[in-house]
Scaffold this active site. Sequence first.
Site, mmCIF file in Angstrom:
data_model
loop_
_atom_site.group_PDB
_atom_site.id
_atom_site.type_symbol
_atom_site.label_atom_id
_atom_site.label_comp_id
_atom_site.label_asym_id
_atom_site.label_seq_id
_atom_site.Cartn_x
_atom_site.Cartn_y
_atom_site.Cartn_z
ATOM 1 N N ASN A 89 42.698 47.388 42.109
ATOM 2 C CA ASN A 89 41.648 46.482 42.595
ATOM 3 C C ASN A 89 40.990 47.113 43.816
ATOM 4 O O ASN A 89 41.652 47.475 44.778
ATOM 5 C CB ASN A 89 42.272 45.129 42.969
ATOM 6 C CG ASN A 89 41.217 44.062 43.188
ATOM 7 O OD1 ASN A 89 40.089 44.344 43.594
ATOM 8 N ND2 ASN A 89 41.578 42.821 42.921
ATOM 9 N N CYS A 103 38.922 42.324 40.442
ATOM 10 C CA CYS A 103 39.855 41.850 39.418
ATOM 11 C C CYS A 103 39.089 41.303 38.213
ATOM 12 O O CYS A 103 39.545 41.396 37.078
ATOM 13 C CB CYS A 103 40.806 40.792 39.987
ATOM 14 S SG CYS A 103 39.977 39.424 40.796
ATOM 15 N N HIS A 137 40.920 34.521 41.426
ATOM 16 C CA HIS A 137 41.518 35.733 40.884
ATOM 17 C C HIS A 137 41.398 35.706 39.364
ATOM 18 O O HIS A 137 41.495 34.658 38.736
ATOM 19 C CB HIS A 137 42.985 35.802 41.304
ATOM 20 C CG HIS A 137 43.671 37.065 40.882
ATOM 21 N ND1 HIS A 137 43.191 38.314 41.239
ATOM 22 C CD2 HIS A 137 44.782 37.276 40.122
ATOM 23 C CE1 HIS A 137 43.987 39.243 40.720
ATOM 24 N NE2 HIS A 137 44.955 38.637 40.042
ATOM 25 N N ASP A 167 47.390 42.102 35.119
ATOM 26 C CA ASP A 167 47.004 41.527 36.410
ATOM 27 C C ASP A 167 46.816 42.683 37.404
ATOM 28 O O ASP A 167 47.748 43.076 38.097
ATOM 29 C CB ASP A 167 48.097 40.570 36.880
ATOM 30 C CG ASP A 167 47.695 39.787 38.125
ATOM 31 O OD1 ASP A 167 46.621 40.075 38.690
ATOM 32 O OD2 ASP A 167 48.450 38.889 38.535
#
Length: 1017
Positions: free
Chosen positions: A104, A109, A356, A373
């Site tokens: 990131n 993200c 997020h 993630d």
Amino acid sequence: MYLDVADSGVLPYGWTRYAQFSLSVVNQIHNKFTIRKETQHQFSARESDWGFTSFMPLGELYNPSRGYLVNDTCIVEAEVAVCKVVDYWSYDSKKETGYVGLKNQGATCYMNSLLQTLYHIPYFRKAVYHMPTTENDMPSGSIPLALQSLFYKLQYNDSSVSTKELTKSFGWDMHDSFMQHDVQELNRVLSEKLEDKMKGTVVEGTIQQLFEGHHMNYIECINVDFKSTRKESFYDLQLDVKGCQDVYASFDKYVEVERLEGDNKYHADKHGLQDAKKGVLFIDFPPVLQLQLKRFEYDFMRDTMVKINDRYEFPLQLDLDRDDGKYLSPDADRNVRNLYTLHSVLVHSGGVHGGHYYAFIRPTLSDQWFKFDDERVTKEDSKRALEEQYGGEEELPQTNPGLNNTPFKFTKYSNAYMLVYIRESDKDKIICNVDEKDIAEHLWIRLEKDREEKERRKKEKAEAHLYTIIKVARDDDLKTQIGKDIYFDLVDHDKVPSFRIQKQMTFAQFKEEVAKEFGIPTQFQRFWLWAKRQNHTYRPNRPLSPQDEAHTVGQLKELVNKAHNAELKLFLEVELGLDLKPLPLPDKTREDIFLFFKLYEPEKEQLRYVGRLFVKASGRPQDILPKLRMLAGFSQDDDIELYEEIKFEPNVMCEYIDNRLLFRSCQLEDGDIICFQKSSKPDSADRYRFPDVPSFLTYIRNRQVVHFRSLEKPKEDDFCLEMSKIFTYDQVVEKVAEKLGVDDPSKIRLTSHNCYSQQPKPQPIKYRGVERLLDMLIHYNQTSDILYYEVLDIPLPELQALKTLKVTYHHATKDEVSVHSIRLPKNSTVGDVLNDIKTKVELSHPNAELRLLEVFYHKIYKVFAPNEKIENINDQYWTLRAEEVPEEEKNLGTFDRLIHVYHFTKDTQNQTQVQNFGEPFFMVIREDEILSSIKERIQKKLKVPDEDFSKWKFAYISLGRPDYFEDSDTVAVKFQRNMYGAWEQYLGLEHPDTAPRKAHTINQNRHSFERPVKIYN
């Protein structure tokens, strides 16, 4: 009640297990009253049991009516899940899952989740690999190559991958990387860009083949034989979440038939107005179906975007042929089976102003889900990927289930935002094999080299404790850098040769390495240590002694490097003869001072390094002038001025040296720098910009290239000027005026740059409001290099003495609105503004009286008194409106009312709330006047056709609540006598708002972020 490890007494040393478990005492009468408690624990030989010291009151357990003890039987249940302990820092995604994540960059993200989804569509990945690129392309300037590089690393790297090359290829800067955008918008923009880049290549049409579907918009008349259809393509579908239980309900709503009847009839060619039905049906669906869930909507009442966190279900298999193909048009190919399986779920966790993003993906459509993630990839079960992403509310477990208390519910802010389905009949084609033969050879070679270089650096880093980096500066480095890369001090150590030497190596062995590298035998080498002085300069301090050189390299570094830097910095002194061959080094005594010399030539504005000398502390500068003339190429008759370069932080300090003093008296020491030039002549100040060394070094220290932009085009550089940070306000505007060809510099107005928003600051710089250029460029703790300019029609000091107001003028008899910029002295009054407007507009009659109103959100908040000063009137947030005062308002009767009249419509989501729109106005009503009479006057004033006006409704509105009138109602009884101040009570005119919507209401699924996603290259 506790959970214990079996055979805890004989557990081996170091044994541990991490477990999540629940213990329950079952209620045998009503299961919903079962008492259940959850916890987790790292079990070990020392802590072999864990649980609850107070599970439930014994009185509850023994009370037969409670249901926990029935027929002397108590049922206890335990659920135990032994879990693997995951250490976030040591977790290896590749090892655990076979996949790697994406780093990131700050707020990327949203992009990472989309890129992982696209990468895991192998047909798409293969097409990207087959896009033509060449070995001469640079990833930072080529979107296809940057995407190929990214996908290759995702496929073959062992650790997470950076997206910086890709965002650079988009033309993004750091500011873009720290702006969170909308993943749906990025998906569209990236698809369009790739589609364009694929044109004319072997993979042309791939985006359409994968993602493009078609639907048919139709309008079909009910009573006559007329039908209008229009075919449209789509790459994704926006599905409503609000008011829909699941994906099928959204599709039902998508194809819902709308009736066009009554006031909303359809105008059919040759048939006039007709009752009709309007809708959408699908001609075909794409192999990869992207569903964008409208989790974000514009709330009209709050005038802001809101997130919809309602529960919304989506199936693992989606059948779009259901109910006999009710979503399909008559033209659809019924031989194609539109049965889809879920491939990925993109999740947004958070609110409307940020949050997020991450993705759940089934790369091979097996039962195993993976959560991507950012850098971390984990295995997940289907419940995590599906049910837990439905959104809605969740109940907290009750602490006292036996008591009939209402469970506490909380909203789940993590929910699905985008779904990707793959058609069953196409999955073998789309989930295809992608291997090295699909990757261009030049790409494979380039990326393998990158990978090997990365491995080399990794190895170096792992072995760094065994080595010392020695940086060796020489005369050649000083000659190369001074006057080009640097002006102050002697060298930039990042640009000198470096040696990676094992710490155990003796210094004598290191000298042998230097001899091989530079061709200087060891007996002709003398090394000096550098030292940082208190004034922040960095100079050679002392030569290495024989005792120093007796150490190993590692010992020497530790001995001399008090700051424990990883590097050892040395200066190599070598004496060369006329034939450039090395000579024996002179002895260095305590009396000798090692000095470095720079030459300044004002006619060239050039500073350069010319050499170094040993001088005697007891000698005088005048003794070395012949040598300096020779170094500089001067004749022996030229007079020379000497200056000592002392420091440059925070300001330049460069002092004149008296030739007649002793070197010792000048306080000179080893490593000092002397700058010299030909002696200045009386006219030097006129002939040269910087006639002497101090003025030139001060200029170099403060010079700044400033990018100037027109305030009207704040994104585009117009021109650049080299200036000094210590230029005065007047010097800056003079330079700008000269560049623009403006005779009067005071007509230049400048505005500073906001480094955070990348926009001009709201307020311009006042005339001589700052002292120096540096003050114009500083924004909090950051320094910009951008200024915005305007060329005014009058000098800025005059303008600042004036007040400028933007006033809209509404003509009394014509449907015309004009905007005027009124510029008057600050001590002027509203009456002066109105008199000025009279000279600019057409009045209905010469003696017309004007008034000035303050209008905000379609309501009149104020009528300005003619004697009110204009200095404090603000036109930035509300509209100033000038208009003629109608004659009827000048002759109000005793019982007449002057009321506010506003247009309004009902809020579509909340029918009890109203939304104002259009232009508000005042109106005089008589004491006994009924609504029908007022309606006639309103229709005449607004010139509304009978057909439209007949649909209007009229209401008394107070504090946003409408109370509707009948035609026979007397209107005045509702209104207070307060004339101008009662903006919250008004006569409301209810009718549709036919004016064009604001841009932000068109796409109601957009975040309220400042800037749209743009890919520039």
